[in-house]
Design an enzyme around this catalytic site. Structure first.
Site, PDB file in Angstrom:
ATOM      1  N   MET A  33     -28.581  -0.356   8.443  1.00  0.00           N
ATOM      2  CA  MET A  33     -29.325  -0.717   7.234  1.00  0.00           C
ATOM      3  C   MET A  33     -30.120   0.494   6.713  1.00  0.00           C
ATOM      4  O   MET A  33     -31.135   0.329   6.033  1.00  0.00           O
ATOM      5  CB  MET A  33     -30.283  -1.883   7.551  1.00  0.00           C
ATOM      6  CG  MET A  33     -29.584  -3.100   8.126  1.00  0.00           C
ATOM      7  SD  MET A  33     -30.787  -4.347   8.661  1.00  0.00           S
ATOM      8  CE  MET A  33     -29.689  -5.497   9.530  1.00  0.00           C
ATOM      9  N   SER A  34     -29.665   1.711   7.057  1.00  0.00           N
ATOM     10  CA  SER A  34     -30.441   2.888   6.600  1.00  0.00           C
ATOM     11  C   SER A  34     -29.490   4.053   6.343  1.00  0.00           C
ATOM     12  O   SER A  34     -28.357   3.855   5.955  1.00  0.00           O
ATOM     13  CB  SER A  34     -31.472   3.257   7.694  1.00  0.00           C
ATOM     14  OG  SER A  34     -30.779   3.590   8.904  1.00  0.00           O
ATOM     15  N   ALA A  39     -30.113   3.402  14.868  1.00  0.00           N
ATOM     16  CA  ALA A  39     -29.427   2.438  15.728  1.00  0.00           C
ATOM     17  C   ALA A  39     -28.402   1.747  14.835  1.00  0.00           C
ATOM     18  O   ALA A  39     -28.615   1.631  13.628  1.00  0.00           O
ATOM     19  CB  ALA A  39     -30.431   1.428  16.267  1.00  0.00           C
ATOM     20  N   SER A  59     -34.695   3.326  14.796  1.00  0.00           N
ATOM     21  CA  SER A  59     -35.378   2.316  15.632  1.00  0.00           C
ATOM     22  C   SER A  59     -35.393   2.741  17.096  1.00  0.00           C
ATOM     23  O   SER A  59     -34.353   3.034  17.665  1.00  0.00           O
ATOM     24  CB  SER A  59     -34.629   0.973  15.539  1.00  0.00           C
ATOM     25  OG  SER A  59     -34.633   0.516  14.230  1.00  0.00           O
ATOM     26  N   HIS A  95     -32.750  -7.815  17.503  1.00  0.00           N
ATOM     27  CA  HIS A  95     -33.495  -6.553  17.384  1.00  0.00           C
ATOM     28  C   HIS A  95     -34.051  -6.089  18.720  1.00  0.00           C
ATOM     29  O   HIS A  95     -34.150  -4.882  18.966  1.00  0.00           O
ATOM     30  CB  HIS A  95     -34.626  -6.706  16.358  1.00  0.00           C
ATOM     31  CG  HIS A  95     -35.241  -5.382  15.974  1.00  0.00           C
ATOM     32  ND1 HIS A  95     -34.520  -4.349  15.419  1.00  0.00           N
ATOM     33  CD2 HIS A  95     -36.514  -4.933  16.091  1.00  0.00           C
ATOM     34  CE1 HIS A  95     -35.320  -3.318  15.203  1.00  0.00           C
ATOM     35  NE2 HIS A  95     -36.541  -3.649  15.601  1.00  0.00           N
ATOM     36  N   HIS A 136     -40.644   1.171  15.118  1.00  0.00           N
ATOM     37  CA  HIS A 136     -40.837   2.327  14.228  1.00  0.00           C
ATOM     38  C   HIS A 136     -42.320   2.667  14.209  1.00  0.00           C
ATOM     39  O   HIS A 136     -43.127   1.865  13.759  1.00  0.00           O
ATOM     40  CB  HIS A 136     -40.381   1.977  12.806  1.00  0.00           C
ATOM     41  CG  HIS A 136     -38.898   1.990  12.639  1.00  0.00           C
ATOM     42  ND1 HIS A 136     -38.215   3.071  12.113  1.00  0.00           N
ATOM     43  CD2 HIS A 136     -37.966   1.068  12.948  1.00  0.00           C
ATOM     44  CE1 HIS A 136     -36.910   2.793  12.094  1.00  0.00           C
ATOM     45  NE2 HIS A 136     -36.732   1.591  12.596  1.00  0.00           N
ATOM     46  N   HIS A 190     -36.988   1.062   5.042  1.00  0.00           N
ATOM     47  CA  HIS A 190     -35.699   0.417   4.765  1.00  0.00           C
ATOM     48  C   HIS A 190     -35.833  -0.460   3.528  1.00  0.00           C
ATOM     49  O   HIS A 190     -36.888  -1.047   3.299  1.00  0.00           O
ATOM     50  CB  HIS A 190     -35.288  -0.498   5.926  1.00  0.00           C
ATOM     51  CG  HIS A 190     -35.357   0.121   7.290  1.00  0.00           C
ATOM     52  ND1 HIS A 190     -36.545   0.310   7.976  1.00  0.00           N
ATOM     53  CD2 HIS A 190     -34.384   0.590   8.099  1.00  0.00           C
ATOM     54  CE1 HIS A 190     -36.283   0.851   9.158  1.00  0.00           C
ATOM     55  NE2 HIS A 190     -34.993   1.050   9.262  1.00  0.00           N
ATOM     56  N   ASN A 210     -25.584  -2.595  19.534  1.00  0.00           N
ATOM     57  CA  ASN A 210     -25.009  -3.949  19.604  1.00  0.00           C
ATOM     58  C   ASN A 210     -23.519  -3.857  19.326  1.00  0.00           C
ATOM     59  O   ASN A 210     -23.121  -3.061  18.486  1.00  0.00           O
ATOM     60  CB  ASN A 210     -25.587  -4.854  18.501  1.00  0.00           C
ATOM     61  CG  ASN A 210     -27.085  -4.850  18.472  1.00  0.00           C
ATOM     62  OD1 ASN A 210     -27.708  -3.840  18.133  1.00  0.00           O
ATOM     63  ND2 ASN A 210     -27.679  -5.963  18.830  1.00  0.00           N
ATOM     64  N   TYR A 253     -34.778  -3.366   3.215  1.00  0.00           N
ATOM     65  CA  TYR A 253     -35.095  -4.767   3.555  1.00  0.00           C
ATOM     66  C   TYR A 253     -36.615  -4.987   3.725  1.00  0.00           C
ATOM     67  O   TYR A 253     -37.093  -6.116   3.791  1.00  0.00           O
ATOM     68  CB  TYR A 253     -34.343  -5.233   4.805  1.00  0.00           C
ATOM     69  CG  TYR A 253     -34.662  -4.487   6.079  1.00  0.00           C
ATOM     70  CD1 TYR A 253     -33.733  -3.643   6.660  1.00  0.00           C
ATOM     71  CD2 TYR A 253     -35.900  -4.635   6.714  1.00  0.00           C
ATOM     72  CE1 TYR A 253     -34.029  -2.949   7.828  1.00  0.00           C
ATOM     73  CE2 TYR A 253     -36.210  -3.952   7.879  1.00  0.00           C
ATOM     74  CZ  TYR A 253     -35.270  -3.098   8.428  1.00  0.00           C
ATOM     75  OH  TYR A 253     -35.553  -2.424   9.587  1.00  0.00           O
ATOM     76  N   GLU A 254     -37.378  -3.877   3.809  1.00  0.00           N
ATOM     77  CA  GLU A 254     -38.841  -4.026   3.871  1.00  0.00           C
ATOM     78  C   GLU A 254     -39.419  -4.279   2.482  1.00  0.00           C
ATOM     79  O   GLU A 254     -40.626  -4.521   2.333  1.00  0.00           O
ATOM     80  CB  GLU A 254     -39.463  -2.761   4.475  1.00  0.00           C
ATOM     81  CG  GLU A 254     -39.099  -2.523   5.939  1.00  0.00           C
ATOM     82  CD  GLU A 254     -39.653  -1.207   6.467  1.00  0.00           C
ATOM     83  OE1 GLU A 254     -40.830  -1.170   6.888  1.00  0.00           O
ATOM     84  OE2 GLU A 254     -38.913  -0.196   6.452  1.00  0.00           O
TER      85      GLU A 254
HETATM   86  N1  GU7 Z   1     -24.735  -5.880  14.188  1.00  0.00           N
HETATM   87  C1  GU7 Z   1     -25.694  -4.950  13.967  1.00  0.00           C
HETATM   88  N2  GU7 Z   1     -26.278  -4.366  15.021  1.00  0.00           N
HETATM   89  C2  GU7 Z   1     -27.220  -3.419  14.768  1.00  0.00           C
HETATM   90  N3  GU7 Z   1     -27.962  -2.674  15.620  1.00  0.00           N
HETATM   91  C3  GU7 Z   1     -28.756  -1.870  14.899  1.00  0.00           C
HETATM   92  N4  GU7 Z   1     -28.546  -2.075  13.600  1.00  0.00           N
HETATM   93  C4  GU7 Z   1     -29.177  -1.326  12.533  1.00  0.00           C
HETATM   94  C5  GU7 Z   1     -30.219  -2.169  11.819  1.00  0.00           C
HETATM   95  N5  GU7 Z   1     -31.447  -2.168  12.582  1.00  0.00           N
HETATM   96  C6  GU7 Z   1     -32.424  -3.109  12.025  1.00  0.00           C
HETATM   97  C7  GU7 Z   1     -32.387  -4.421  12.786  1.00  0.00           C
HETATM   98  O1  GU7 Z   1     -32.184  -4.180  14.156  1.00  0.00           O
HETATM   99  C8  GU7 Z   1     -33.812  -2.489  12.111  1.00  0.00           C
HETATM  100  O2  GU7 Z   1     -33.872  -1.439  11.175  1.00  0.00           O
HETATM  101  C9  GU7 Z   1     -27.596  -3.053  13.463  1.00  0.00           C
HETATM  102  C10 GU7 Z   1     -26.987  -3.702  12.377  1.00  0.00           C
HETATM  103  O3  GU7 Z   1     -27.287  -3.447  11.198  1.00  0.00           O
HETATM  104  N6  GU7 Z   1     -26.024  -4.638  12.684  1.00  0.00           N
END
Ligand code: GU7
Length: 293
Positions: A225-226, A116, A33, A263, A64, A86, A249, A88-89
């Site tokens: 998530m990847s 990310a 991302s 996000h 993306h 992903h 985060n 989740y898509e």
């Molecule tokens: N707490 C938390 N913070 C995060 N920041 C990025 N991602 C990775 C997932 N990214 C998703 C949603 O932002 C988009 O693919 C995450 C996550 O899964 N959990």
């Protein structure tokens, strides 16, 4: 399962791409991302939108883009996924990860995965870059693995003791030599590099506080998530791999905290730290031993 992305269907996609781009990429890169900017550094660029590739999925997530980018990065022929898929898509893990097999069949011997991620380790700060030492694949523990179904031994290269095994070893998926090279590069650029364990959850919702506390008890440093299904297929087809997670985060686990992961922060922090991540990857790619004899 991988019923749809059979060897023949993947071969068709490879042939379609080779018709457009005769190059043989040595290094494959998957941009997470907000990290798609790396592809802008590629010279002699050829861009193929995913929408133009038969049977290729589409990225549906903000941050993306949806292109397969070919060209030269720091002297090395690369292929870069600007935008990934992903679960989740709504895609199966096999559909999310099969582009790894396409890129290997185009010639790649090395795969760099970036993403990310949320910082589970309390000492991590937003903006940290974590070298992925290993991963915990929760979807696979729940029976969702891209290798489920027919094991086609034509995918990829011979792995030391046998052909693309039905039960591939993934204990050394993240190449130790690449990891130490990346540490040296980070030190040269005065970039503090964390090293830790990444875990994937299915998403799309972020974690509950109890889940974050569980991940911490399990010794996990970052959550996303990847990554894990892409690395699983990369291990099956014999790619040497390097993983980098940008902490966008902090995972907060106090019930009285009011901050939520959003996000928008993922995109903002990714763009803020994109240059640092790109510098690391640029130097790393430049040092990759090529197949050129
Ligand atoms: N707490 C938390 N913070 C995060 N920041 C990025 N991602 C990775 C997932 N990214 C998703 C949603 O932002 C988009 O693919 C995450 C996550 O899964 N959990």
């Amino acid at each position: 399962t991988n019923r749809f992305y059979t060897y023949e269907r993947v071969q068709e996609i490879v042939a379609f791409i080779q018709n457009i781009v005769p190059a043989k990429p040595e290094v494959a890169i998957i941009c997470g991302s907000g990290l798609g900017g790396l592809a802008e550094l590629v010279v002699d660029k050829v861009v193929i939108p995913y929408a133009d590739i038969p049977n290729f999925p589409r990225s549906t997530v903000a941050g993306h883009r949806s292109n397969l980018v070919f060209g030269i990065l720091n002297g090395i022929s690369i292929v870069c996924m600007q935008g990934r898929f992903h679960p989740y898509e709504g895609y199966t893990t096999a559909a999310c990860a099969f582009p790894v097999r396409v890129m290997q069949m185009l010639g790649a011997h090395t795969l760099i995965v970036t993403c990310a991620a949320g910082g589970v380790n309390k000492s991590y700060r937003v903006g940290d870059i974590m070298l992925i030492k290993d991963h915990i694949n929760f979807p696979s523990m729940a029976g969702n693995n891209p290798l489920i179904g027919h094991n086609d031994e034509r995918f990829g290269k011979k792995i030391s003791f046998c052909l693309r095994p039905r039960f591939p070893p993934v204990g050394h998926a993240y190449d130790r030599q690449y990891a130490s090279q990346m540490k040296q590069i980070a030190a040269k650029h005065n970039i503090e590099l964390r090293e830790g364990v990444y875990c994937a959850l299915g998403g799309p919702c972020y974690e509950t506080i109890a889940e974050i506390n569980l991940l911490r008890v399990l010794g996990i440093d970052a959550v996303g998530m990847s990554i894990v299904h892409e690395v699983t297929l990369g291990a099956h087809c014999g790619l040497r791999m390097l993983g980098l997670a940008l902490i966008t985060n902090k995972c907060l686990s106090e019930y009285d905290s009011t901050i939520e992961a959003v996000h928008e922060d993922v995109i903002r922090i990714s763009e803020l730290k994109a240059n640092e991540l790109q510098q690391l990857i640029l130097d790393f790619v430049g040092g990759v031993k090529t197949n050129k004899t």
